[in-house]
Motif scaffolding. Structure first.
Motif, PDB file in Angstrom:
ATOM      1  N   SER A  36       0.815  -1.219   0.000  1.00  0.00           N
ATOM      2  CA  SER A  36       0.000   0.000   0.000  1.00  0.00           C
ATOM      3  C   SER A  36       0.846   1.265   0.000  1.00  0.00           C
ATOM      4  O   SER A  36       0.396   2.309  -0.452  1.00  0.00           O
ATOM      5  N   GLY A  37       2.050   1.168   0.535  1.00  0.00           N
ATOM      6  CA  GLY A  37       2.912   2.346   0.619  1.00  0.00           C
ATOM      7  C   GLY A  37       2.589   3.234   1.806  1.00  0.00           C
ATOM      8  O   GLY A  37       3.243   4.243   2.032  1.00  0.00           O
ATOM      9  N   LEU A  38       1.576   2.898   2.578  1.00  0.00           N
ATOM     10  CA  LEU A  38       1.201   3.696   3.741  1.00  0.00           C
ATOM     11  C   LEU A  38       1.904   3.172   4.985  1.00  0.00           C
ATOM     12  O   LEU A  38       1.856   1.972   5.273  1.00  0.00           O
ATOM     13  N   THR A  39       2.546   4.061   5.693  1.00  0.00           N
ATOM     14  CA  THR A  39       3.214   3.695   6.936  1.00  0.00           C
ATOM     15  C   THR A  39       2.818   4.683   8.018  1.00  0.00           C
ATOM     16  O   THR A  39       2.352   5.787   7.734  1.00  0.00           O
ATOM     17  N   ALA A  40       3.001   4.281   9.236  1.00  0.00           N
ATOM     18  CA  ALA A  40       2.735   5.150  10.377  1.00  0.00           C
ATOM     19  C   ALA A  40       3.645   4.714  11.518  1.00  0.00           C
ATOM     20  O   ALA A  40       4.144   3.587  11.540  1.00  0.00           O
ATOM     21  N   GLU A  41       3.854   5.627  12.434  1.00  0.00           N
ATOM     22  CA  GLU A  41       4.595   5.305  13.641  1.00  0.00           C
ATOM     23  C   GLU A  41       3.591   4.794  14.671  1.00  0.00           C
ATOM     24  O   GLU A  41       2.594   5.462  14.950  1.00  0.00           O
ATOM     25  N   ALA A  42       3.854   3.624  15.205  1.00  0.00           N
ATOM     26  CA  ALA A  42       2.944   3.030  16.184  1.00  0.00           C
ATOM     27  C   ALA A  42       3.671   2.810  17.502  1.00  0.00           C
ATOM     28  O   ALA A  42       4.880   2.579  17.524  1.00  0.00           O
ATOM     29  N   ARG A  43       2.918   2.883  18.554  1.00  0.00           N
ATOM     30  CA  ARG A  43       3.468   2.619  19.885  1.00  0.00           C
ATOM     31  C   ARG A  43       3.035   1.219  20.311  1.00  0.00           C
ATOM     32  O   ARG A  43       1.868   0.848  20.145  1.00  0.00           O
ATOM     33  N   CYS A  44       3.975   0.476  20.852  1.00  0.00           N
ATOM     34  CA  CYS A  44       3.653  -0.842  21.402  1.00  0.00           C
ATOM     35  C   CYS A  44       3.015  -0.625  22.769  1.00  0.00           C
ATOM     36  O   CYS A  44       3.648  -0.100  23.682  1.00  0.00           O
ATOM     37  N   LEU A  45       1.751  -0.983  22.883  1.00  0.00           N
ATOM     38  CA  LEU A  45       1.015  -0.775  24.134  1.00  0.00           C
ATOM     39  C   LEU A  45       1.205  -1.914  25.124  1.00  0.00           C
ATOM     40  O   LEU A  45       1.195  -1.707  26.330  1.00  0.00           O
ATOM     41  N   VAL A  68       0.600  -5.661  21.044  1.00  0.00           N
ATOM     42  CA  VAL A  68      -0.561  -4.820  20.780  1.00  0.00           C
ATOM     43  C   VAL A  68      -0.015  -3.434  20.436  1.00  0.00           C
ATOM     44  O   VAL A  68       0.734  -2.846  21.213  1.00  0.00           O
ATOM     45  N   TYR A  69      -0.374  -2.943  19.240  1.00  0.00           N
ATOM     46  CA  TYR A  69       0.106  -1.657  18.754  1.00  0.00           C
ATOM     47  C   TYR A  69      -1.061  -0.695  18.570  1.00  0.00           C
ATOM     48  O   TYR A  69      -2.195  -1.111  18.326  1.00  0.00           O
ATOM     49  N   GLU A  70      -0.733   0.591  18.632  1.00  0.00           N
ATOM     50  CA  GLU A  70      -1.720   1.621  18.320  1.00  0.00           C
ATOM     51  C   GLU A  70      -1.042   2.695  17.488  1.00  0.00           C
ATOM     52  O   GLU A  70       0.088   3.111  17.791  1.00  0.00           O
ATOM     53  N   PHE A  71      -1.747   3.135  16.432  1.00  0.00           N
ATOM     54  CA  PHE A  71      -1.226   4.193  15.574  1.00  0.00           C
ATOM     55  C   PHE A  71      -2.373   5.036  15.065  1.00  0.00           C
ATOM     56  O   PHE A  71      -3.544   4.690  15.231  1.00  0.00           O
ATOM     57  N   THR A  72      -2.028   6.158  14.458  1.00  0.00           N
ATOM     58  CA  THR A  72      -3.020   7.051  13.873  1.00  0.00           C
ATOM     59  C   THR A  72      -2.816   7.086  12.372  1.00  0.00           C
ATOM     60  O   THR A  72      -1.696   7.304  11.899  1.00  0.00           O
ATOM     61  N   THR A  73      -3.897   6.867  11.614  1.00  0.00           N
ATOM     62  CA  THR A  73      -3.813   6.897  10.155  1.00  0.00           C
ATOM     63  C   THR A  73      -3.657   8.337   9.672  1.00  0.00           C
ATOM     64  O   THR A  73      -3.794   9.285  10.450  1.00  0.00           O
ATOM     65  N   ARG A  74      -3.417   8.490   8.394  1.00  0.00           N
ATOM     66  CA  ARG A  74      -3.283   9.829   7.814  1.00  0.00           C
ATOM     67  C   ARG A  74      -4.572  10.629   7.939  1.00  0.00           C
ATOM     68  O   ARG A  74      -4.553  11.853   7.968  1.00  0.00           O
ATOM     69  N   GLU A  75      -5.697   9.933   8.006  1.00  0.00           N
ATOM     70  CA  GLU A  75      -6.995  10.603   8.141  1.00  0.00           C
ATOM     71  C   GLU A  75      -7.287  10.984   9.594  1.00  0.00           C
ATOM     72  O   GLU A  75      -8.316  11.568   9.890  1.00  0.00           O
ATOM     73  N   GLY A  76      -6.416  10.591  10.524  1.00  0.00           N
ATOM     74  CA  GLY A  76      -6.595  10.921  11.932  1.00  0.00           C
ATOM     75  C   GLY A  76      -7.326   9.874  12.746  1.00  0.00           C
ATOM     76  O   GLY A  76      -7.636  10.094  13.913  1.00  0.00           O
ATOM     77  N   ARG A  77      -7.582   8.728  12.167  1.00  0.00           N
ATOM     78  CA  ARG A  77      -8.285   7.652  12.870  1.00  0.00           C
ATOM     79  C   ARG A  77      -7.298   6.856  13.722  1.00  0.00           C
ATOM     80  O   ARG A  77      -6.260   6.404  13.240  1.00  0.00           O
ATOM     81  N   ALA A  78      -7.622   6.654  14.981  1.00  0.00           N
ATOM     82  CA  ALA A  78      -6.781   5.846  15.869  1.00  0.00           C
ATOM     83  C   ALA A  78      -7.109   4.371  15.654  1.00  0.00           C
ATOM     84  O   ALA A  78      -8.271   3.985  15.639  1.00  0.00           O
ATOM     85  N   VAL A  79      -6.079   3.569  15.470  1.00  0.00           N
ATOM     86  CA  VAL A  79      -6.261   2.146  15.195  1.00  0.00           C
ATOM     87  C   VAL A  79      -5.393   1.353  16.162  1.00  0.00           C
ATOM     88  O   VAL A  79      -4.216   1.658  16.356  1.00  0.00           O
ATOM     89  N   ARG A  80      -5.994   0.331  16.739  1.00  0.00           N
ATOM     90  CA  ARG A  80      -5.268  -0.575  17.624  1.00  0.00           C
ATOM     91  C   ARG A  80      -5.368  -1.974  17.027  1.00  0.00           C
ATOM     92  O   ARG A  80      -6.440  -2.400  16.610  1.00  0.00           O
ATOM     93  N   PHE A  81      -4.229  -2.681  16.968  1.00  0.00           N
ATOM     94  CA  PHE A  81      -4.251  -4.043  16.444  1.00  0.00           C
ATOM     95  C   PHE A  81      -3.264  -4.905  17.202  1.00  0.00           C
ATOM     96  O   PHE A  81      -2.343  -4.405  17.849  1.00  0.00           O
TER      97      PHE A  81
END
Length: 155
Positions: A36-45, A68-81
């Motif tokens: 996808s080419g999309l990257t983000a900085e995520a924090r390991c929770l 368990v990681y959490e990051f914010t997408t370019r659109e500003g949505r918080a995502v946890r996976f």
């Protein structure tokens, strides 16, 4: 008794087909995230392990490391996976780069791109499962052939 030789291999075939589906699905997921080419900085929770004890004589223990990681997408949505089998050097609070598809950011991965390794691992698993599938089918055919052959001989 003949039904037994059809039911057991049929259940095994269903399990093998499900395993094949899982391997292909995981491979496609990782490839989509990396491509996808999309990257983000995520924090390991959080990090934790799960263990399973196998049956048998030697009671083999398998440990799986989860992150368990959490990051914010370019659109500003918080995502946890959550992801299995991450590096043991990633600890709670660490910042890592994650790759995610735009339409499904919850399918992100923190594993670095390794297309060759993914192809090799998936290919080997699919070949192994394919051989197991072929063995089950051959066993069913052989059992049916043997059963029908015995019915001709029996008085």
């Amino acid at each position: 008794m003949d039904v037994f030789f059809l039911i057991v291999p049929s259940i095994m075939i269903a399990g093998i087909l499900f395993a094949m589906y899982t391997v292909i699905s995981r491979s496609r997921r990782a490839t989509r995230a990396w491509g996808s080419g999309l990257t983000a900085e995520a924090r390991c929770l959080r990090t934790y392990t799960t263990t399973r004890t196998g049956g048998g004589e030697h009671r083999r223990v398998t440990t799986v490391l989860h992150h368990v990681y959490e990051f914010t997408t370019r659109e500003g949505r918080a995502v946890r996976f959550e992801e299995e089998n991450g590096p043991g050097t990633t600890l709670e609070g660490d910042i890592v780069t994650v790759f995610y598809p735009a339409d499904r950011p919850e399918q992100a991965t923190a594993h670095p791109p390794a297309h060759g390794r993914l192809f090799a691992e998936s290919g080997c698993l699919l070949v192994f499962l394919g051989v197991a599938l072929a063995f089950c089918v051959a066993f069913m055919i052989g059992a049916q052939t043997e059963a029908s052959g015995w019915s001709d001989v029996a008085p």
